[in-house]
Design an enzyme around this catalytic site. Sequence first.
Site, PDB file in Angstrom:
ATOM      1  N   SER A 155       0.844  -1.188   0.000  1.00 18.30           N
ATOM      2  CA  SER A 155       0.000   0.000   0.000  1.00 18.30           C
ATOM      3  C   SER A 155       0.884   1.245   0.000  1.00 18.30           C
ATOM      4  CB  SER A 155      -0.923  -0.032   1.224  1.00 18.30           C
ATOM      5  OG  SER A 155      -1.915   0.969   1.120  1.00 18.30           O
ATOM      6  N   ASN A 156       0.348   2.392   0.363  1.00 16.40           N
ATOM      7  CA  ASN A 156       1.124   3.633   0.424  1.00 16.40           C
ATOM      8  C   ASN A 156       0.570   4.513   1.540  1.00 16.40           C
ATOM      9  OD1 ASN A 156      -0.983   5.514  -0.729  1.00 16.40           O
ATOM     10  ND2 ASN A 156      -0.809   4.034  -2.400  1.00 16.40           N
TER      11      ASN A 156
END
Length: 233
Positions: A33-34
């Site tokens: 993810s980020n």
Amino acid sequence: PPSPYYNSSASAPHVVITAGPTREPLDPVRYISNHSSGKMGFALAAAAVAQGAKVTLISGPVNLPTPPGATRIDVESAEQMHREAQRLAPQAALFIGCAAVADYRAPAPAEHKLKKQDDSDTLTLTLVKNPDIIASIAALPAGQRPLVVGFAAETQEIERYAQDKLQRKGLDMIVANDVSQAGLGFGSDQNAAWLLWRTAEGVESRAEAPQPKTQLAATIIHQALALLSTTAP
Ligand code: CTP
Ligand code: CA
């Protein structure tokens, strides 16, 4: 306050907004993810409600309250976000892609938790490209295609890279953020931005000073609705 562009609820434009990160599973307990907080997308949804729109927010996993008056659809992966965007955008007047969509995912998440290998100190992952959600909406045929606004988080040559993305993805407008400066962009409450939009004559642009995301959101919605009112049939 009522919208300057749409003064009856019967003609309230439907605005679909993607927000937050996506989460791409590797196995039942891990993902890629980020750091997107979703704040900008949620601020856009609140601003669009305030300016008289009917708002649907397609949100990745974030820790934010739903803006009052907006309809929220929670998703995790880019593929799920893509499916919801494809379902909702053809009926919308305006599509805003604010999500930080993971560019790649594992081709097929492992069914069981991946085990650490004793015979190697490295692990190589093979990833596949996710669908470009906003480009697929911009490519919808006339009659099903909303006005499309994208975002570009850049650390260098901001205006040039943003103009490239505007052209390459076939967008009507793009908001370019300078994420190289501390205290701006990802996770922060402040954003500086360039707004670039397509006109009959070419691309126009305007720089926006660093300001709270809530204020920038109102400016972006205002600009997008103005663009919509000049292009609406
Ligand atoms: N976007 C999207 N689907 C993707 C990737 C990006 O809809 N799979 C959208 C984002 O929501 C944003 C715009 O495209 O509105 C630009 O995202 P960005 O990550 O800056 O562009 P990329 O084309 O992925 O280029 P890069 O990450 O290499 O800069
Ligand atoms: Ca990207």
